[in-house]
Each structure stands twice: as C-alpha cells, then as structure tokens.
Motif scaffolding. Structure first.
Motif, PDB file in Angstrom:
ATOM      1  N   UNK A  38       0.821  -1.210   0.000  1.00  0.00           N
ATOM      2  CA  UNK A  38       0.000   0.000   0.000  1.00  0.00           C
ATOM      3  C   UNK A  38       0.859   1.266   0.000  1.00  0.00           C
ATOM      4  N   UNK A  39       1.921   1.228  -0.800  1.00  0.00           N
ATOM      5  CA  UNK A  39       2.822   2.363  -0.985  1.00  0.00           C
ATOM      6  C   UNK A  39       3.014   2.595  -2.471  1.00  0.00           C
ATOM      7  N   UNK A  40       3.200   3.853  -2.855  1.00  0.00           N
ATOM      8  CA  UNK A  40       3.645   4.132  -4.217  1.00  0.00           C
ATOM      9  C   UNK A  40       5.156   3.889  -4.269  1.00  0.00           C
ATOM     10  N   UNK A  41       5.687   3.790  -5.477  1.00  0.00           N
ATOM     11  CA  UNK A  41       7.131   3.623  -5.592  1.00  0.00           C
ATOM     12  C   UNK A  41       7.860   4.808  -4.984  1.00  0.00           C
ATOM     13  N   UNK A  42       7.338   6.010  -5.200  1.00  0.00           N
ATOM     14  CA  UNK A  42       7.992   7.187  -4.643  1.00  0.00           C
ATOM     15  C   UNK A  42       7.960   7.174  -3.121  1.00  0.00           C
ATOM     16  N   UNK A  47      11.107   6.343   1.945  1.00  0.00           N
ATOM     17  CA  UNK A  47      11.386   5.539   3.143  1.00  0.00           C
ATOM     18  C   UNK A  47      12.751   4.851   3.037  1.00  0.00           C
ATOM     19  N   UNK A  48      13.066   4.321   1.872  1.00  0.00           N
ATOM     20  CA  UNK A  48      14.346   3.633   1.678  1.00  0.00           C
ATOM     21  C   UNK A  48      15.522   4.604   1.837  1.00  0.00           C
ATOM     22  N   UNK A  49      15.405   5.813   1.281  1.00  0.00           N
ATOM     23  CA  UNK A  49      16.491   6.785   1.418  1.00  0.00           C
ATOM     24  C   UNK A  49      16.685   7.171   2.886  1.00  0.00           C
ATOM     25  N   UNK A  60      14.951  17.869   4.875  1.00  0.00           N
ATOM     26  CA  UNK A  60      14.011  17.741   3.760  1.00  0.00           C
ATOM     27  C   UNK A  60      14.672  18.126   2.442  1.00  0.00           C
ATOM     28  N   UNK A  61      15.528  19.139   2.460  1.00  0.00           N
ATOM     29  CA  UNK A  61      16.197  19.540   1.216  1.00  0.00           C
ATOM     30  C   UNK A  61      17.120  18.431   0.715  1.00  0.00           C
ATOM     31  N   UNK A  62      17.831  17.757   1.626  1.00  0.00           N
ATOM     32  CA  UNK A  62      18.708  16.643   1.231  1.00  0.00           C
ATOM     33  C   UNK A  62      17.880  15.466   0.734  1.00  0.00           C
ATOM     34  N   UNK A  63      16.765  15.200   1.384  1.00  0.00           N
ATOM     35  CA  UNK A  63      15.883  14.119   0.953  1.00  0.00           C
ATOM     36  C   UNK A  63      15.278  14.418  -0.414  1.00  0.00           C
ATOM     37  N   UNK A  72       7.777  20.901  -2.545  1.00  0.00           N
ATOM     38  CA  UNK A  72       6.333  20.748  -2.367  1.00  0.00           C
ATOM     39  C   UNK A  72       5.857  19.292  -2.537  1.00  0.00           C
ATOM     40  N   UNK A  73       6.375  18.593  -3.543  1.00  0.00           N
ATOM     41  CA  UNK A  73       5.987  17.186  -3.734  1.00  0.00           C
ATOM     42  C   UNK A  73       6.425  16.355  -2.538  1.00  0.00           C
ATOM     43  N   UNK A  74       7.669  16.548  -2.110  1.00  0.00           N
ATOM     44  CA  UNK A  74       8.182  15.781  -0.978  1.00  0.00           C
ATOM     45  C   UNK A  74       7.392  16.080   0.290  1.00  0.00           C
ATOM     46  N   UNK A  75       7.047  17.330   0.502  1.00  0.00           N
ATOM     47  CA  UNK A  75       6.275  17.707   1.681  1.00  0.00           C
ATOM     48  C   UNK A  75       4.910  17.017   1.686  1.00  0.00           C
ATOM     49  N   UNK A  76       4.285  16.968   0.534  1.00  0.00           N
ATOM     50  CA  UNK A  76       2.983  16.299   0.408  1.00  0.00           C
ATOM     51  C   UNK A  76       3.115  14.807   0.744  1.00  0.00           C
TER      52      UNK A  76
END
Length: 162
Positions: A38-42, A47-49, A60-63, A72-76
């Motif tokens: 129940x996860x998207x690849x992204x 989570x893997x990173x 968050x910037x490094x991630x 914005x995408x990562x924050x969502x």
C-alpha cells in the motif's frame, strides 16, 4: 531546422526501447508496491532513502535531492507518510529554519517488510533477463547518461547506504 542531426535507424531503435522501458517500469514497480505494501514507488523510495541515512534522518532539502523531488511534492508525500506513522518531521537542531525527516521504527519495519517483494520485482523485470556482463554494461551506460542529466551528482544513486 536544416541542420538537425537526425537519429540513424540503430539509434532510433535504441531510443524507442529506452523510452518504452522508462514508461513501463514505473507502472510495474508501483503496481507491486501498491498491491503488497500500500505504498507508491515514490513513497517507498523516500522511506528507503531515510533508512540508509545516518540516524535514519535527513533534512528535507537533502531528501528532496536524494529522491529528485521538489520540496512541495516531498512535503505532500511526507505528510501522507506521517499520517501512517512511518515518518516524523522536526525542526533541524543545527538550523531552525530547516526541517528534518526521520524514519520512525514503524517506518523502518515497513521498509524491511517491503524490500523483499520490491527486490524480487526489480530482479524479475530488470536484472534477471540480463547476463552479469549485461548488468555491468547497464551500470556503465546508465552512469554515463546520468552524468549528463545530473552533472552535480544531486541524485547520487551510486551511494551505498550507511
């Protein structure tokens, strides 16, 4: 446009196959991860990173750099992962203007539980159809293309986990 350097037949055939892989592979990876975890690849990639980062924590910037995402995408996505209990965001102690993302114990357990199915899908669809020599060539070729696309090495897929 009289000076266009068109692709020859061999180049065009290789390009079309490359585009087909780029278009088809994300759906294969997403389908398996959605079905099994129940996860998207992204989401899994985020989570893997984090699972490979020191203390399972990254700014968050490094991630965003490690996952090739906009903030914005990562924050969502981080918000969705927080709601599931897999990630928590906190102010960065070194720079209060920055935010850290940390993989929770539940998030780490999710990565550990999800990884075998993901690896099996990657093997089945990418690695197993290739010989060891093909894998070495694929690594070399993708490295050369990546050097053109990401000359600053922001994405850094060759880095091994900590």
């Amino acid at each position: 446009m009289t000076d266009v350097h068109w692709l020859d037949d061999n180049q065009l055939d290789a390009w079309k196959k490359f585009v087909a892989v780029v278009e088809l592979l994300p759906g294969v990876l997403d389908s398996q991860l959605q079905r099994d975890a129940e996860l998207s690849h992204f989401e899994y990639f985020v989570l893997a990173m984090l699972s490979e980062a020191p203390s399972r924590t990254l700014r968050m910037t490094a991630l965003a750099g490690a996952t090739n995402a906009t903030l914005p995408r990562l924050s969502h996505v981080a918000s969705r992962l927080e709601k599931k209990g897999f990630v928590e965001r906190t102010p960065c102690e070194e720079d209060k203007r920055a935010t850290n993302a940390r993989l929770t114990e539940l998030g780490y357990e999710k990565v550990v539980a999800t990884a075998p199915g993901h690896v099996a899908t990657v093997r089945e669809n990418v690695i197993d159809p290739l010989s060891p020599e093909d894998v070495a060539h694929l690594d070399r070729l993708m490295g050369r293309i990546l050097a053109t696309l990401d000359p600053e090495h922001r994405f850094n897929p060759g880095a091994r986990g900590a």
